[in-house]
Design a protein around this motif. Structure first.
Motif, PDB file in Angstrom:
ATOM      1  N   THR A 177       0.811  -1.211   0.000  1.00  0.00           N
ATOM      2  CA  THR A 177       0.000   0.000   0.000  1.00  0.00           C
ATOM      3  C   THR A 177       0.848   1.265   0.000  1.00  0.00           C
ATOM      4  O   THR A 177       1.947   1.299   0.549  1.00  0.00           O
ATOM      5  CB  THR A 177      -0.898   0.008   1.255  1.00  0.00           C
ATOM      6  N   GLN A 178       0.313   2.301  -0.608  1.00  0.00           N
ATOM      7  CA  GLN A 178       0.895   3.637  -0.527  1.00  0.00           C
ATOM      8  C   GLN A 178      -0.214   4.673  -0.655  1.00  0.00           C
ATOM      9  O   GLN A 178      -1.060   4.572  -1.550  1.00  0.00           O
ATOM     10  CB  GLN A 178       1.934   3.871  -1.628  1.00  0.00           C
ATOM     11  N   TYR A 196      -4.423   6.798   9.318  1.00  0.00           N
ATOM     12  CA  TYR A 196      -3.520   5.838   8.680  1.00  0.00           C
ATOM     13  C   TYR A 196      -2.719   5.042   9.706  1.00  0.00           C
ATOM     14  O   TYR A 196      -2.424   3.852   9.486  1.00  0.00           O
ATOM     15  CB  TYR A 196      -2.582   6.561   7.720  1.00  0.00           C
ATOM     16  N   LEU A 201      -0.203   2.049   8.891  1.00  0.00           N
ATOM     17  CA  LEU A 201       0.664   2.814   7.993  1.00  0.00           C
ATOM     18  C   LEU A 201       1.472   3.826   8.795  1.00  0.00           C
ATOM     19  O   LEU A 201       1.036   4.301   9.837  1.00  0.00           O
ATOM     20  CB  LEU A 201      -0.161   3.531   6.925  1.00  0.00           C
ATOM     21  N   ARG A 202       2.659   4.164   8.260  1.00  0.00           N
ATOM     22  CA  ARG A 202       3.520   5.137   8.919  1.00  0.00           C
ATOM     23  C   ARG A 202       4.026   6.152   7.883  1.00  0.00           C
ATOM     24  O   ARG A 202       4.104   5.855   6.690  1.00  0.00           O
ATOM     25  CB  ARG A 202       4.725   4.447   9.582  1.00  0.00           C
ATOM     26  N   TRP A 217       2.402   7.827   3.134  1.00  0.00           N
ATOM     27  CA  TRP A 217       2.280   6.776   4.136  1.00  0.00           C
ATOM     28  C   TRP A 217       2.487   5.421   3.478  1.00  0.00           C
ATOM     29  O   TRP A 217       1.956   5.149   2.394  1.00  0.00           O
ATOM     30  CB  TRP A 217       0.903   6.803   4.791  1.00  0.00           C
ATOM     31  N   ARG A 218       3.265   4.563   4.160  1.00  0.00           N
ATOM     32  CA  ARG A 218       3.498   3.185   3.703  1.00  0.00           C
ATOM     33  C   ARG A 218       3.336   2.241   4.886  1.00  0.00           C
ATOM     34  O   ARG A 218       3.367   2.668   6.034  1.00  0.00           O
ATOM     35  CB  ARG A 218       4.921   3.048   3.133  1.00  0.00           C
ATOM     36  N   PRO A 219       3.178   0.933   4.648  1.00  0.00           N
ATOM     37  CA  PRO A 219       3.031  -0.008   5.760  1.00  0.00           C
ATOM     38  C   PRO A 219       4.203   0.062   6.728  1.00  0.00           C
ATOM     39  O   PRO A 219       5.365   0.198   6.320  1.00  0.00           O
ATOM     40  CB  PRO A 219       2.980  -1.371   5.050  1.00  0.00           C
TER      41      PRO A 219
END
Length: 429
Positions: A177-178, A196, A201-202, A217-219
């Motif tokens: 995810t992004q 998020y 997500l971080r 944000w990415r996992p």
């Protein structure tokens, strides 16, 4: 060990007692902290030559550039442990950046940081493999379209920068995810990140354009804290606290404006005198109370939350007081050392990042909130008075870092980055 020296201009406050405080503008910091270990060093306000010399010193010590921000020709940089090659260039046109990147790409280096300042580029290259694409000068719609194309090709945003509403970005191989958003206010960013974060997500990229934010944000997992528009005093306090909890700076950005993390704890527009400020050798504000404030609030003044948070603890039924400046009598008897009675009626609020603010000497049964309540910045929480160990009506206020017991106060600023001293009169924003 870790240190942070501000090489740029900071606010200097006179040690003289003044009738009112002078407000000076200060640029601010936006940053993200994530779990990490080992050394961390950061410097702010460096010229290109100062940055060059500092980077060489740290490079020889086994540190590499983690994050870089460039504003008005001044560099703000974070270094963390690393190895292998590292090159950086600044003052490049887009054609010069294109040529330099091709050279380094062929040598097995990839873009690790990218900044735009006045239309000129600064960049950092580190060892890497695989595909890399970058584009600059994109509108939001162009960026959206380009990102979709690269996302479908298995690429993800690795670096993001904005200047004057135009996007520059670097894409590298990735999966999963992004999500990205742009044009956000600080409140928008906080709200979106909370959503998020709850989805696992971080924040993996952050860009600031004026007072608007863009983020990716990415996992990810684990703790994450971020701040924006922080004054240098509050930023250094947060970084020190987070470093001690095993977090390290992932990104740092300088901003056009800053504001103190706290407001004066009374009604906006009202003014009160600082009867005792920080590090008062002749008073009680030293040691654990070195960064506490005594504000001359008359009895029955409404006390307000200096920052949004949650009511964590309170006491409100004490009716007694002790004046240490007067003789001991049956009606003026000292409280035992360490007794909570010395504080009088009190409230403790817990804020984002684990910080707590403390409010002492409140009116009997004058606390207007209860434990567990969520309060907004500026919300009424109590009424001032003269309970506990006190020589007259006032409000003792201090902030601590993730502490549930009486402990070490930490440096903070109010309003437009002011740190008032004793004798000054200050006005709530």
């Amino acid at each position: 060990m870790r240190a942070h020296a501000i090489l740029g201009a900071v606010i200097a406050l006179s040690v003289l007692a003044l009738p009112s405080i002078e407000v000076r503008a200060e640029t601010g910091y936006a940053a993200v902290w994530r779990p990490g270990s080992g050394a961390q060093w950061w410097r702010s306000g460096m010229t290109a030559d100062e940055f060059k010399a500092q980077d060489k010193t740290y490079f020889d010590q086994g540190l590499r550039i983690q994050s870089m921000s460039l504003k008005g020709g001044r560099f703000t940089v974070v270094w963390r442990p690393g190895s292998g090659a590292q090159w950086w260039r600044s003052g490049m046109t887009v054609d010069q950046l294109k040529a330099q990147d091709k050279t380094y790409f062929d040598q097995g280096l990839r873009l690790a940081a990218l900044e735009i300042d006045g239309g000129k580029f600064a960049a950092v290259w580190r060892p890497g493999t695989g595909a890399q694409w970058w584009r600059s000068g994109m509108t939001a719609d162009e960026f959206k379209a380009q990102d979709k194309t690269y996302f479908d090709q298995g690429l993800r945003i690795a670096v993001l920068e904005i200047e004057g509403g135009r996007f520059a970005a670097v894409w590298r191989p990735g999966t999963g995810t992004q999500w990205w958003r742009s044009g956000m206010t600080g409140a928008d960013l906080e709200s979106q990140d909370q959503i998020y974060f709850g989805q696992g997500l971080r924040l993996t990229a952050l860009a600031v354009d004026g007072d608007r934010y863009a983020a990716v944000w990415r996992p990810g997992s684990g703790t994450q804290w971020f701040s924006h528009r922080r004054c240098s005093v509050d930023f250094k306090t947060e970084d020190t606290a987070y470093f001690g909890r095993g977090l390290r700076l992932q990104f740092i950005e300088r901003q056009d404006h800053a504001s103190g993390a706290y407001r004066y704890p009374w009604k906006s527009g009202d003014s009160h005198k600082v009867s005792q400020g920080n590090n008062n050798a002749s008073g009680s504000h030293n040691g654990s109370q070195a960064y506490a404030f005594d504000f001359g609030l008359p009895s029955d003044t409404q006390v307000r939350a200096a920052r949004a948070g949650t009511v964590e603890w309170l006491q409100e039924s004490q009716t007694t007081s002790y004046d240490p400046t007067k003789a001991t009598t049956p009606s003026n008897t000292p409280f035992p050392n360490g007794s909570l009675q010395n504080w009088g009626n009190a409230v403790r609020l817990r804020h984002a990042g684990g910080f707590t603010s403390w409010y002492f000497h409140l009116k009997t049964n004058g606390v207007s909130v209860k434990v567990g309540d969520t309060v907004k910045r500026g919300q009424a929480i109590a009424t001032s008075d003269n309970t506990g160990r006190t020589s007259g009506p006032h409000l003792h206020f201090q902030v601590q870092a993730d502490s549930t017991d009486w402990g070490q106060s930490v440096p903070i600023s109010f309003g437009d980055c002011t740190v008032p001293t004793g004798g000054q009169t200050v006005t709530a924003d």
